[in-house]
Design a protein around this motif. Sequence first.
Motif, short mmCIF file in Angstrom:
data_model
loop_
_atom_site.label_atom_id
_atom_site.label_comp_id
_atom_site.label_asym_id
_atom_site.label_seq_id
_atom_site.Cartn_x
_atom_site.Cartn_y
_atom_site.Cartn_z
N ILE A 23 0.52 -0.92 -0.34
CA ILE A 23 -0.05 -0.22 -0.17
C ILE A 23 0.97 1.32 0.11
O ILE A 23 0.48 2.29 -0.43
CB ILE A 23 -1.14 0.12 1.02
CG1 ILE A 23 -1.73 -0.83 1.00
CG2 ILE A 23 -1.56 1.43 1.44
CD1 ILE A 23 -2.72 -1.26 1.96
N GLU A 26 2.40 2.17 -3.22
CA GLU A 26 1.23 2.25 -4.89
C GLU A 26 0.92 2.70 -5.93
O GLU A 26 1.24 2.49 -6.66
CB GLU A 26 -0.55 2.58 -4.09
CG GLU A 26 -1.94 2.06 -5.15
CD GLU A 26 -3.07 2.23 -4.16
OE1 GLU A 26 -4.02 2.13 -4.90
OE2 GLU A 26 -2.94 2.54 -3.45
N ARG A 66 -7.16 -3.98 -6.99
CA ARG A 66 -7.23 -2.58 -7.63
C ARG A 66 -7.76 -1.80 -8.49
O ARG A 66 -8.24 -0.85 -9.02
CB ARG A 66 -6.21 -1.55 -6.74
CG ARG A 66 -6.40 -2.26 -5.08
CD ARG A 66 -4.56 -1.59 -4.99
NE ARG A 66 -5.19 -1.97 -3.00
CZ ARG A 66 -4.16 -2.92 -2.68
NH1 ARG A 66 -4.11 -3.72 -3.16
NH2 ARG A 66 -4.54 -2.83 -0.87
#
Length: 109
Positions: A23, A26, A66
Amino acid sequence: MRPNEDRISPNIPMTAPYQSKLIPHEDFIRQCRSKRWSYPRIATALLETHGVKTGASTIFEFVKVRAKKRQVFALPPKESGETFFERAPAQPAKNDESIPPKFIVRQMK
Protein backbone atom coordinates in the motif's frame (compact mmCIF):
# COMPACT_ATOMS: atom_id res chain seq x y z
CA MET A 1 -26.55 -13.62 22.55
CA ARG A 2 -25.91 -14.24 18.85
CA PRO A 3 -26.14 -17.82 17.54
CA ASN A 4 -22.45 -18.07 16.55
CA GLU A 5 -21.11 -16.03 19.45
CA ASP A 6 -20.57 -19.07 21.65
CA ARG A 7 -18.04 -20.44 19.09
CA ILE A 8 -15.78 -17.38 19.35
CA SER A 9 -13.16 -17.77 22.04
CA PRO A 10 -12.93 -14.76 24.38
CA ASN A 11 -9.15 -15.31 24.69
CA ILE A 12 -8.43 -14.52 21.01
CA PRO A 13 -7.80 -10.77 20.56
CA MET A 14 -9.46 -9.01 17.62
CA THR A 15 -6.94 -7.76 15.08
CA ALA A 16 -7.16 -5.24 12.27
CA PRO A 17 -8.01 -6.53 8.80
CA TYR A 18 -5.12 -7.54 6.56
CA GLN A 19 -3.18 -4.59 5.17
CA SER A 20 -0.84 -5.19 2.23
CA LYS A 21 2.79 -4.15 2.63
CA LEU A 22 2.51 -2.75 -0.90
CA ILE A 23 0.00 0.00 0.00
CA PRO A 24 2.73 2.58 0.76
CA HIS A 25 4.25 1.84 -2.67
CA GLU A 26 1.00 1.97 -4.66
CA ASP A 27 2.02 5.12 -6.58
CA PHE A 28 5.39 3.59 -7.50
CA ILE A 29 3.67 0.42 -8.77
CA ARG A 30 1.15 2.53 -10.72
CA GLN A 31 3.98 4.47 -12.40
CA CYS A 32 5.81 1.25 -13.28
CA ARG A 33 2.68 -0.32 -14.77
CA SER A 34 2.00 2.83 -16.81
CA LYS A 35 5.50 2.35 -18.26
CA ARG A 36 4.42 -1.24 -19.05
CA TRP A 37 6.96 -2.83 -16.72
CA SER A 38 6.47 -6.54 -16.06
CA TYR A 39 5.54 -7.72 -12.57
CA PRO A 40 8.93 -9.45 -12.02
CA ARG A 41 10.69 -6.22 -12.99
CA ILE A 42 8.56 -4.24 -10.51
CA ALA A 43 9.36 -6.79 -7.79
CA THR A 44 13.09 -6.36 -8.46
CA ALA A 45 12.77 -2.56 -8.45
CA LEU A 46 10.85 -2.61 -5.16
CA LEU A 47 13.60 -4.70 -3.58
CA GLU A 48 16.41 -2.50 -4.90
CA THR A 49 14.87 0.94 -4.31
CA HIS A 50 12.55 0.43 -1.32
CA GLY A 51 13.87 -2.75 0.31
CA VAL A 52 10.50 -4.51 -0.04
CA LYS A 53 10.88 -8.21 -0.80
CA THR A 54 7.80 -9.49 -2.65
CA GLY A 55 6.92 -11.73 -5.54
CA ALA A 56 5.56 -10.88 -8.96
CA SER A 57 2.31 -12.74 -8.24
CA THR A 58 1.78 -10.65 -5.09
CA ILE A 59 2.13 -7.46 -7.12
CA PHE A 60 -0.22 -8.84 -9.78
CA GLU A 61 -2.91 -9.61 -7.17
CA PHE A 62 -2.39 -6.17 -5.59
CA VAL A 63 -2.96 -4.48 -8.97
CA LYS A 64 -5.85 -6.79 -9.89
CA VAL A 65 -7.81 -6.03 -6.72
CA ARG A 66 -7.44 -2.29 -7.26
CA ALA A 67 -8.07 -2.29 -11.03
CA LYS A 68 -11.17 -0.75 -12.57
CA LYS A 69 -13.87 -3.26 -13.25
CA ARG A 70 -14.23 -3.62 -17.00
CA GLN A 71 -17.54 -3.82 -18.81
CA VAL A 72 -18.73 -7.35 -19.41
CA PHE A 73 -19.84 -8.00 -22.97
CA ALA A 74 -22.88 -10.17 -23.52
CA LEU A 75 -24.87 -11.38 -26.47
CA PRO A 76 -28.13 -9.54 -27.12
CA PRO A 77 -31.38 -11.46 -26.50
CA LYS A 78 -32.80 -13.58 -29.34
CA GLU A 79 -35.27 -11.93 -31.66
CA SER A 80 -37.78 -13.63 -33.92
CA GLY A 81 -36.70 -14.00 -37.54
CA GLU A 82 -33.10 -14.57 -36.52
CA THR A 83 -31.05 -16.69 -38.91
CA PHE A 84 -29.16 -19.87 -38.17
CA PHE A 85 -26.81 -22.14 -40.06
CA GLU A 86 -27.57 -25.65 -41.09
CA ARG A 87 -25.94 -28.17 -43.40
CA ALA A 88 -26.98 -28.18 -47.02
CA PRO A 89 -28.72 -31.33 -48.24
CA ALA A 90 -26.29 -33.98 -49.42
CA GLN A 91 -25.52 -33.76 -53.11
CA PRO A 92 -23.78 -36.33 -55.26
CA ALA A 93 -20.04 -35.76 -55.48
CA LYS A 94 -18.87 -34.39 -58.78
CA ASN A 95 -15.17 -35.10 -59.25
CA ASP A 96 -13.52 -34.42 -55.91
CA GLU A 97 -14.73 -36.23 -52.77
CA SER A 98 -12.51 -34.08 -50.48
CA ILE A 99 -14.60 -30.90 -50.87
CA PRO A 100 -16.56 -30.34 -47.62
CA PRO A 101 -20.30 -29.67 -47.83
CA LYS A 102 -21.35 -26.02 -47.98
CA PHE A 103 -23.44 -24.24 -45.39
CA ILE A 104 -26.59 -22.29 -46.17
CA VAL A 105 -28.54 -19.70 -44.18
CA ARG A 106 -32.27 -20.11 -43.63
CA GLN A 107 -34.79 -17.95 -41.85
CA MET A 108 -36.18 -19.28 -38.56
CA LYS A 109 -39.94 -19.71 -38.52
